[in-house]
Scaffold this motif. Structure first.
Motif, PDB file in Angstrom:
ATOM      1  N   THR A 137       8.157  27.864 -15.513  1.00 52.86           N
ATOM      2  CA  THR A 137       8.634  27.312 -16.784  1.00 52.86           C
ATOM      3  C   THR A 137      10.156  27.310 -16.852  1.00 52.86           C
ATOM      4  O   THR A 137      10.754  26.352 -17.361  1.00 52.86           O
ATOM      5  N   ALA A 140      11.379  24.444 -14.820  1.00 49.16           N
ATOM      6  CA  ALA A 140      11.163  23.187 -15.538  1.00 49.16           C
ATOM      7  C   ALA A 140      12.204  22.990 -16.635  1.00 49.16           C
ATOM      8  O   ALA A 140      12.697  21.880 -16.853  1.00 49.16           O
ATOM      9  N   GLU A 147       7.082  16.684 -19.718  1.00 50.58           N
ATOM     10  CA  GLU A 147       6.080  17.547 -20.365  1.00 50.58           C
ATOM     11  C   GLU A 147       4.942  17.916 -19.427  1.00 50.58           C
ATOM     12  O   GLU A 147       4.469  19.060 -19.429  1.00 50.58           O
ATOM     13  N   ILE A 150       5.914  20.735 -17.203  1.00 47.56           N
ATOM     14  CA  ILE A 150       6.050  21.989 -17.948  1.00 47.56           C
ATOM     15  C   ILE A 150       4.672  22.592 -18.226  1.00 47.56           C
ATOM     16  O   ILE A 150       4.455  23.796 -18.055  1.00 47.56           O
ATOM     17  N   ARG A 151       3.735  21.735 -18.638  1.00 48.99           N
ATOM     18  CA  ARG A 151       2.375  22.224 -18.898  1.00 48.99           C
ATOM     19  C   ARG A 151       1.732  22.769 -17.627  1.00 48.99           C
ATOM     20  O   ARG A 151       1.011  23.772 -17.664  1.00 48.99           O
ATOM     21  N   ALA A 153       3.173  24.272 -15.268  1.00 38.84           N
ATOM     22  CA  ALA A 153       3.772  25.566 -14.939  1.00 38.84           C
ATOM     23  C   ALA A 153       3.051  26.731 -15.617  1.00 38.84           C
ATOM     24  O   ALA A 153       3.078  27.859 -15.111  1.00 38.84           O
ATOM     25  N   VAL A 154       2.403  26.477 -16.757  1.00 32.04           N
ATOM     26  CA  VAL A 154       1.719  27.557 -17.478  1.00 32.04           C
ATOM     27  C   VAL A 154       0.203  27.360 -17.478  1.00 32.04           C
ATOM     28  O   VAL A 154      -0.505  27.922 -18.313  1.00 32.04           O
ATOM     29  N   THR A 203       4.528  31.060 -21.919  1.00 28.70           N
ATOM     30  CA  THR A 203       4.069  29.890 -22.681  1.00 28.70           C
ATOM     31  C   THR A 203       5.052  29.567 -23.807  1.00 28.70           C
ATOM     32  O   THR A 203       5.226  28.397 -24.154  1.00 28.70           O
ATOM     33  N   ALA A 206       7.680  27.591 -22.233  1.00 30.14           N
ATOM     34  CA  ALA A 206       7.183  26.225 -21.997  1.00 30.14           C
ATOM     35  C   ALA A 206       7.194  25.407 -23.285  1.00 30.14           C
ATOM     36  O   ALA A 206       7.547  24.216 -23.267  1.00 30.14           O
ATOM     37  N   GLU A 207       6.804  26.014 -24.389  1.00 24.26           N
ATOM     38  CA  GLU A 207       6.814  25.294 -25.664  1.00 24.26           C
ATOM     39  C   GLU A 207       8.219  24.825 -26.034  1.00 24.26           C
ATOM     40  O   GLU A 207       8.420  23.699 -26.507  1.00 24.26           O
ATOM     41  N   ALA A 209      10.673  24.283 -23.908  1.00 24.74           N
ATOM     42  CA  ALA A 209      11.064  23.259 -22.938  1.00 24.74           C
ATOM     43  C   ALA A 209      10.472  21.904 -23.318  1.00 24.74           C
ATOM     44  O   ALA A 209      11.143  20.864 -23.209  1.00 24.74           O
ATOM     45  N   ILE A 210       9.216  21.903 -23.758  1.00 21.73           N
ATOM     46  CA  ILE A 210       8.586  20.650 -24.191  1.00 21.73           C
ATOM     47  C   ILE A 210       9.268  20.116 -25.448  1.00 21.73           C
ATOM     48  O   ILE A 210       9.479  18.904 -25.599  1.00 21.73           O
TER      49      ILE A 210
END
Length: 221
Positions: A137, A140, A147, A150-151, A153-154, A203, A206-207, A209-210
């Motif tokens: 993440t 990313a 996206e 990124i998803r 990655a988790v 996560t 990741a959120e 990053a998205i």
């Protein structure tokens, strides 16, 4: 206007790169904590605890850098989202670094009492999965991936949860059948929970990053 935009983008790149550097320090601490468990290295555990202060200092400096960027460069749009995400992520990373130090403290508390190899192997596997999620993440985020990347990655978050659930059941079963294992089992449960929390916070990374990439925040947990 073009020059100002270029400066903002440079500041954003600087901050994202700095977040990546902080993340590398945290990942190093986590990997060392895993090594500490495998070898029950009390001296290494002491170093991990002592060096957590450096991660905390790094976090504070980066927060100040983010605030200066917001005040002086007035980013907008995706750049604003990125700078805001950097402020949040340095806090997330500092807390993840705490998990490595917490694991080291548990190893110190356990002392020289041998840890059984099978639970240790299970912890190492879960920790590896969780640390891999965090590394993915962060990569990313710093590389401005899309996206889908990124998803991906988790994608192991549910697997890590299953691994923790199975580990808890095994430890509780052994503690019920062998009262002398209660203290060691409790320490092992504390350790595995710290690594599961690494996956949870990955996560969160990741959120954010998205959010930077797309402008909305998904619920990945």
């Amino acid at each position: 206007m073009t020059d100002n935009l270029s400066l903002v983008q440079k500041r954003r790149q600087h901050l994202q790169s700095a977040v990546g550097e902080l993340g590398a320090l945290v990942i190093e601490a986590l990997n060392r904590s895993v090594d500490c468990i495998k070898r029950q290295d009390l001296e290494l555990a002491e170093r991990i605890v002592a060096e957590d202060a450096a991660i905390n200092r790094h976090r504070r400096m980066l927060e100040q850098d983010c605030l200066v960027t917001l005040a002086a460069y007035k980013p907008a749009g995706e750049d604003l989202r990125a700078v805001g995400a950097c402020m949040e992520l340095v806090s997330e990373l500092e807390r993840i670094g705490d998990y490595a130090a917490d694991v080291a403290r548990i190893i110190l508390k356990n002392g020289k009492t041998p840890l059984p190899p099978e639970p240790v192997a299970a912890i190492v596997q879960l920790a590896s999965d969780a640390i891999g999620m965090l590394a993915g993440t962060l990569s990313a985020f710093t590389s401005n991936e899309n996206e889908a990347a990124i998803r991906e990655a988790v994608s192991m978050e549910e697997q890590v949860d299953r691994e923790e659930d199975a580990f808890i059941e095994q430890m509780l079963s052994r503690m019920r059948s062998d009262a002398s294992f209660a203290t060691t089992g409790t320490y092992l449960l504390w350790i595995v929970h710290n690594y599961e929390r690494v996956a949870d916070r990955a996560t969160n990374v990741a959120e954010r990053a998205i959010y930077v990439a797309s402008g909305y925040t998904p619920d990945l947990d």
